[in-house]
Design an enzyme around this catalytic site. Structure first.
Site, PDB file in Angstrom:
ATOM      1  N   TYR A  10     -21.363  19.734 -32.552  1.00 11.39           N
ATOM      2  CA  TYR A  10     -20.948  19.113 -33.811  1.00 11.39           C
ATOM      3  C   TYR A  10     -21.050  20.091 -34.980  1.00 11.39           C
ATOM      4  CZ  TYR A  10     -20.012  15.342 -37.079  1.00 11.39           C
ATOM      5  OH  TYR A  10     -19.427  14.545 -38.045  1.00 11.39           O
ATOM      6  N   TYR A  34     -20.894   6.906 -36.313  1.00  8.44           N
ATOM      7  CA  TYR A  34     -19.848   6.765 -35.296  1.00  8.44           C
ATOM      8  C   TYR A  34     -20.266   5.584 -34.425  1.00  8.44           C
ATOM      9  CZ  TYR A  34     -18.202  11.584 -36.291  1.00  8.44           C
ATOM     10  OH  TYR A  34     -17.702  12.722 -36.879  1.00  8.44           O
ATOM     11  N   HIS A  66     -25.076  17.649 -44.982  1.00  4.27           N
ATOM     12  CA  HIS A  66     -25.639  16.597 -44.124  1.00  4.27           C
ATOM     13  C   HIS A  66     -26.425  17.222 -42.979  1.00  4.27           C
ATOM     14  CE1 HIS A  66     -23.208  12.716 -45.181  1.00  4.27           C
ATOM     15  NE2 HIS A  66     -23.700  13.305 -46.233  1.00  4.27           N
ATOM     16  N   PRO A 102      -9.550  13.236 -33.823  1.00  2.00           N
ATOM     17  CA  PRO A 102     -10.475  13.491 -34.945  1.00  2.00           C
ATOM     18  C   PRO A 102     -11.943  13.177 -34.653  1.00  2.00           C
ATOM     19  CG  PRO A 102      -9.198  11.498 -35.328  1.00  2.00           C
ATOM     20  CD  PRO A 102      -8.646  12.103 -34.089  1.00  2.00           C
ATOM     21  N   LYS A 123     -13.153  18.267 -35.641  1.00  3.82           N
ATOM     22  CA  LYS A 123     -12.946  19.683 -35.315  1.00  3.82           C
ATOM     23  C   LYS A 123     -11.613  20.267 -35.797  1.00  3.82           C
ATOM     24  CE  LYS A 123     -16.790  20.607 -33.373  1.00  3.82           C
ATOM     25  NZ  LYS A 123     -17.562  20.519 -34.613  1.00  3.82           N
TER      26      LYS A 123
HETATM   27  C1  PHB Z   1     -13.418  11.853 -42.313  1.00  3.11           C
HETATM   28  O1  PHB Z   1     -14.291  11.788 -43.189  1.00  3.11           O
HETATM   29  O2  PHB Z   1     -12.211  11.678 -42.587  1.00  3.11           O
HETATM   30  C2  PHB Z   1     -13.827  12.124 -40.922  1.00  3.11           C
HETATM   31  C3  PHB Z   1     -15.157  12.383 -40.649  1.00  3.11           C
HETATM   32  C4  PHB Z   1     -15.554  12.624 -39.347  1.00  3.11           C
HETATM   33  C5  PHB Z   1     -14.624  12.621 -38.330  1.00  3.11           C
HETATM   34  C6  PHB Z   1     -13.284  12.381 -38.605  1.00  3.11           C
HETATM   35  C7  PHB Z   1     -12.888  12.115 -39.909  1.00  3.11           C
HETATM   36  O3  PHB Z   1     -15.030  12.845 -37.060  1.00  3.11           O
END
Ligand code: PHB
Ligand code: APR
Length: 394
Positions: A385, A201, A72, A293, A297
């Site tokens: 990130y 997000y 990505h 989460p 990280k």
């Molecule tokens: C996930 O795909 O489970 C996931 C992706 C991004 C995050 C946290 C969890 O920041």
């Protein structure tokens, strides 16, 4: 029984360390409390930083990730009715992330370990660490009803937040830093096509939401819920309705729903212990630190600890550089604190905090508006990130 490095825990930290050490000719034995299927049944994160991708390649376990993982180049932030893309590749001079589930990373590492012939004991009970500061460190445990004594030179505590390694360090040695957030994430895994090519997000007045994926046919979605919520109170339809209500209208309209194949609530916590070592014991990954989460990280930090410990042990065994051992904690913690900061900041910026006043809400909106509106702000988000550089061991 004897080995050079005893590894406690066969999660991603323990398995990756074991694989790298084995390839470098350093003998190691892994002990794990659970059976392999239980370890593989845990659904965790799915975003790998470039550094972790490179480390998996170095460990020789990247074949499936390289063919099935999804690189990505960016992700989106949705807030105040806007959708703003963070172009990771362009903002970081070419760096990207790889979408590949932790479960799959673990599966690949388990296969590699099995093929290598290196020893792993699953279903062990009563693991105990001995003589951590002395000349004869060892681990005892029971397996198939027998008590085993494993003599070793170093112990890697890769046994997660609830493991025994951290707890084996005497009182008064460790300093703990902790923040528990007043909410959790309710996550759903479903065999549906992703709503968007990249992760979204979302900051919304009803609370945070995240659209993620595992593949072109499997999705992972999350909504922020109150800390005391119970999964039983969230039938699939309620989850999908809540998720849609928090997404931009065009995205919600495109969302394809389906039956959940996993549903769970995870609490959000920031946690660090200092130092991450005691005598011959080195704490790795979740045993030493937890991040919320929001910045993806957790797994990546475990990989950077593994990288540091592996490089140190490599130099110890192949170049006689025992002096490096005492630097493990200091080297790891520099990068860990920066990832803790980023995860805390993303969490603060994107979630609805109960009981906050109107001023705080405006500050949160303005922070998002400022960061995405400024090249410097977008660069700051992007470089964190994709992952800050690994510490050099020399
Ligand atoms: C996930 O795909 O489970 C996931 C992706 C991004 C995050 C946290 C969890 O920041
Ligand atoms: N004896 C043996 N094994 C143990 C013991 C014990 N007393 N206690 C725990 N374990 C095992 C657990 O069963 C688990 O399989 O240690 C393993 C730890 O694995 P994880 O919790 O996955 O931790 P880690 O390998 O550090 O993985 C990094 O970071 O943010 C997270 O999602 C990310 O789980 C990932 C973690």
């Amino acid at each position: 029984m004897k080995t050079q490095v005893a590894i406690i825990g066969a999660g991603p930290s323990g398995l990756l360390l074991g694989q790298l050490l084995h390839k470098a000719g350093i003998d190691n034995i892994i002990i794990e409390r659970q059976p392999p299927d239980y370890v593989l049944g845990r659904i965790r994160a799915g975003v790998l930083e470039q550094g972790m991708v490179d480390l998996l390649r170095e460990a020789g376990v990247s074949q499936r990730m390289d063919s099935e993982g999804l690189p990505h180049d960016g992700f989106e932030l949705a807030f105040a009715g806007r959708r703003e893309r963070i172009d990771l590749k362009q903002l970081t001079g070419g760096k990207t992330v790889m979408i590949y589930g932790q479960t799959e990373v673990t599966r690949d590492l388990m296969h590699a370990r099995q093929a290598s012939g290196a020893r792993t004991f699953y279903n062990v009970k009563d693991a105990q660490l001995h003589d951590l500061k002395g000349h004869k460190p060892s681990v005892t445990f029971s397996h198939d009803g027998e008590t085993v004594r494993l003599e070793c030179e170093h112990i890697a505590g890769c046994d997660g937040f609830h493991g025994i390694s951290r707890q084996s360090i005497p009182d008064g040695v460790l300093q703990e830093f902790e923040r528990v957030y007043p909410f959790g994430w309710l996550g759903v895994l479903a065999d549906t096509p992703p709503v968007n090519e990249e992760l979204i997000y979302a900051n919304h007045e009803r609370g945070f939401a995240l659209c993620s994926m595992r593949s072109a046919t499997r999705t992972r979605y999350y909504v922020q819920v109150a800390a005391e919520e119970k999964v039983e109170d969230w039938p699939d339809q309620r989850f999908w309705d809540e998720l849609k209500s928090r997404l931009p209208a065009d995205t919600a309209a495109r969302l394809i729903t389906g039956p959940s194949i996993e549903k769970s609530i995870a609490p959000l916590r920031s946690f660090v212990v200092e130092p991450m070592q005691y005598g011959h014991l080195f704490l790795v990954g979740d045993a030493a630190h937890i991040v919320p989460p929001t910045g993806a990280k957790g797994l990546n930090l475990a990989a950077s600890d593994v990288n540091t410990l592996y490089r140190i042990l490599h130099k110890v065994y192949h170049e006689g550089r025992s002096d490096l051992l005492e630097r493990y904690s200091e080297l790891c913690l520099k990068r860990i604190w920066k990832a803790e900061r980023f995860s805390w900041w993303m969490t603060s910026m994107l979630h609805k905090f109960p009981g906050t006043d109107a001023f705080s809400q405006r500050m949160q909106q303005t922070e998002l508006d400022y960061f995405v509106g400024s090249e410097a702000g977008r660069k700051t988000i992007a470089e964190n990130y994709v992952g800050l550089p690994y510490e050099v061991v020399e």
